[in-house]
Scaffold this motif. Structure first.
Motif, short mmCIF file in Angstrom:
data_model
loop_
_atom_site.label_atom_id
_atom_site.label_comp_id
_atom_site.label_asym_id
_atom_site.label_seq_id
_atom_site.Cartn_x
_atom_site.Cartn_y
_atom_site.Cartn_z
N ALA A 193 -24.02 97.80 -75.24
CA ALA A 193 -24.45 97.19 -73.98
C ALA A 193 -25.43 96.06 -74.27
O ALA A 193 -26.28 96.18 -75.16
CB ALA A 193 -25.11 98.23 -73.10
N PRO A 194 -25.35 94.96 -73.53
CA PRO A 194 -26.30 93.86 -73.74
C PRO A 194 -27.72 94.32 -73.46
O PRO A 194 -27.97 95.08 -72.52
CB PRO A 194 -25.85 92.81 -72.73
CG PRO A 194 -24.44 93.16 -72.39
CD PRO A 194 -24.35 94.64 -72.50
N ALA A 195 -28.65 93.88 -74.27
CA ALA A 195 -30.06 94.24 -74.07
C ALA A 195 -30.71 93.21 -73.16
O ALA A 195 -30.49 92.00 -73.30
CB ALA A 195 -30.79 94.30 -75.40
N SER A 239 -34.50 100.00 -69.44
CA SER A 239 -33.63 99.01 -68.81
C SER A 239 -32.31 99.70 -68.48
O SER A 239 -31.81 100.51 -69.27
CB SER A 239 -33.37 97.83 -69.76
OG SER A 239 -34.59 97.22 -70.13
N SER A 240 -31.74 99.37 -67.32
CA SER A 240 -30.57 100.13 -66.87
C SER A 240 -29.54 99.24 -66.22
O SER A 240 -29.84 98.16 -65.72
CB SER A 240 -31.01 101.21 -65.88
OG SER A 240 -29.90 101.89 -65.31
N TYR A 241 -28.31 99.73 -66.22
CA TYR A 241 -27.25 99.14 -65.42
C TYR A 241 -27.58 99.35 -63.93
O TYR A 241 -28.29 100.30 -63.58
CB TYR A 241 -25.91 99.81 -65.73
CG TYR A 241 -25.23 99.30 -66.98
CD1 TYR A 241 -24.30 98.26 -66.91
CD2 TYR A 241 -25.48 99.86 -68.22
CE1 TYR A 241 -23.66 97.79 -68.05
CE2 TYR A 241 -24.85 99.42 -69.37
CZ TYR A 241 -23.93 98.37 -69.27
OH TYR A 241 -23.30 97.92 -70.40
N GLY A 248 -28.63 93.91 -65.37
CA GLY A 248 -29.38 92.77 -64.85
C GLY A 248 -28.66 92.02 -63.75
O GLY A 248 -29.20 91.06 -63.19
N GLU A 249 -27.41 92.43 -63.41
CA GLU A 249 -26.67 91.78 -62.33
C GLU A 249 -26.59 92.71 -61.13
O GLU A 249 -26.89 93.90 -61.22
CB GLU A 249 -25.26 91.41 -62.80
CG GLU A 249 -25.21 90.36 -63.89
CD GLU A 249 -23.79 89.98 -64.25
OE1 GLU A 249 -22.85 90.63 -63.69
OE2 GLU A 249 -23.60 89.06 -65.07
N PHE A 250 -26.17 92.14 -60.01
CA PHE A 250 -25.94 92.95 -58.82
C PHE A 250 -24.68 93.79 -59.01
O PHE A 250 -23.75 93.40 -59.72
CB PHE A 250 -25.81 92.07 -57.58
CG PHE A 250 -27.09 91.44 -57.15
CD1 PHE A 250 -28.09 92.20 -56.54
CD2 PHE A 250 -27.33 90.08 -57.35
CE1 PHE A 250 -29.28 91.62 -56.13
CE2 PHE A 250 -28.51 89.50 -56.95
CZ PHE A 250 -29.49 90.27 -56.33
N PHE A 251 -24.68 94.94 -58.34
CA PHE A 251 -23.50 95.81 -58.39
C PHE A 251 -22.46 95.25 -57.42
O PHE A 251 -22.71 95.17 -56.22
CB PHE A 251 -23.89 97.24 -57.99
CG PHE A 251 -22.82 98.25 -58.25
CD1 PHE A 251 -22.87 99.06 -59.37
CD2 PHE A 251 -21.76 98.41 -57.37
CE1 PHE A 251 -21.89 100.01 -59.61
CE2 PHE A 251 -20.77 99.35 -57.59
CZ PHE A 251 -20.84 100.14 -58.72
N HIS A 252 -21.32 94.87 -57.95
CA HIS A 252 -20.26 94.32 -57.10
C HIS A 252 -19.50 95.44 -56.41
O HIS A 252 -19.16 96.45 -57.02
CB HIS A 252 -19.30 93.47 -57.94
CG HIS A 252 -19.97 92.36 -58.68
ND1 HIS A 252 -20.50 91.24 -58.04
CD2 HIS A 252 -20.23 92.18 -60.00
CE1 HIS A 252 -21.03 90.42 -58.93
NE2 HIS A 252 -20.90 90.98 -60.13
N GLY A 253 -19.22 95.24 -55.11
CA GLY A 253 -18.51 96.27 -54.36
C GLY A 253 -17.15 96.60 -54.93
O GLY A 253 -16.68 97.73 -54.82
N SER A 254 -16.50 95.61 -55.55
CA SER A 254 -15.18 95.84 -56.13
C SER A 254 -15.23 96.77 -57.34
O SER A 254 -14.20 97.29 -57.78
CB SER A 254 -14.54 94.51 -56.53
OG SER A 254 -15.37 93.81 -57.45
N ASP A 255 -16.43 96.98 -57.92
CA ASP A 255 -16.57 97.85 -59.09
C ASP A 255 -16.80 99.31 -58.70
O ASP A 255 -16.72 100.19 -59.56
CB ASP A 255 -17.73 97.38 -59.97
CG ASP A 255 -17.50 95.99 -60.55
OD1 ASP A 255 -16.32 95.64 -60.75
OD2 ASP A 255 -18.47 95.26 -60.76
#
Length: 277
Positions: free
Chosen positions: A107-109, A180-182, A59-66
């Protein structure tokens, strides 16, 4: 003028100009190589395996540092949730990536009307040359290890065939699988099931490992070094110009001497007028 240029001293001078200009060209190449450098060095911490649930949140944006981080997760595959992504290269051959949905334990739902009870992440398990060679994902509880990568953009204007996706795009896959997905996917390097590694890298078969390494960092340009590299090229050309100019002056002196011998009564002013280049 060629007769003047072929004098021994000017032949030696031409060789010297070649040597000097060669040194200048080497200096130009050296400066050009220093004109680009990585903005940031490759982070060795990305090779240390960390739990997926502690790196990225659904549910969050993919951070470039990850990006490029090696992660681990435990969960299960659903054999009904697998697609092939065509047009992928492996050792110069075009084939398919095999991408399967992986339900992540712990993983959080997500909440909402379209949210699924479990949270999943797409896993690129390997490459096959023929779609018929794509194996089903391993069954049972799987300990997954792989490289975390950002979602790809779907290919616009291209319709995916049955059982295929245009890219490893989370936006495309969640609609296809209704899950639902990462906000990223994992390129698998190990899949341990029942105590044995059954991944493409360990198990024999037609499914070949992807072997995706950390992406090279972006490059930045050092404009001062780039200017110096161009300056050395100009100097290299100037060495030949100086040689040509000296040969030309010597040629004019030879003409004046020849004219003096032919007409010794002429004044220096007349010589200068008659032998004007």
């Amino acid at each position: 003028m060629w007769k003047t240029a072929l004098k021994p001293r000017w032949i030696a001078g031409f060789i010297f100009a070649i040597v000097v200009s060669g040194v200048f060209v080497l200096l130009s190449q050296w400066q050009f190589g220093r004109s680009t450098s990585p903005e940031t060095p490759v982070n060795p911490d990305t090779e240390n395996v960390r739990p997926l649930t502690g790196i990225l949140q659904p549910g969050e944006f993919f951070h470039g540092s990850d990006a490029d981080q090696m992660v681990s997760a435990t969960g299960t595959y659903d054999p009904a949730k697998q697609v092939l992504v065509p047009g992928r290269l492996h050792d110069g051959k075009t084939g398919f990536w095999v991408v399967s949905a992986f339900a992540v334990d712990g993983a959080p739902a997500l909440t909402g009307r379209a949210a699924s009870p479990q949270t999943w992440i797409p896993v690129a398990r390997g490459w096959v040359a023929d779609a018929a060679d794509a194996p089903a994902p391993p069954s049972g509880r799987v300990e997954l290890t792989g490289r975390l990568l950002p979602s790809e953009a779907p290919v616009s204007g291209k319709a995916a065939g049955p059982g295929e996706a245009t890219a490893v795009s989370v936006a495309e896959l969640i609609n296809y699988w209704e899950i639902s997905s990462y906000p990223g996917f994992v390129s698998a390097t190990a899949e341990v099931a029942g105590g044995a590694d059954v991944s493409a890298a360990a198990a024999p078969g037609k499914l070949l490992p992807l072997d995706i390494g950390p992406q090279p960092p972006a490059q930045r340009i050092n404009w001062l070094n780039l200017f110096y590299s161009l300056e050395w090229v100009v100097f290299a050309g100037f060495a030949f110009f100086i040689w040509w100019r000296l040969v030309k002056d010597d040629y004019h002196r030879d003409l004046e001497e020849a004219h003096d011998e032919a007409d010794p009564s002429a004044t220096p002013h007349q010589h200068q007028q008659k032998v004007q280049p």
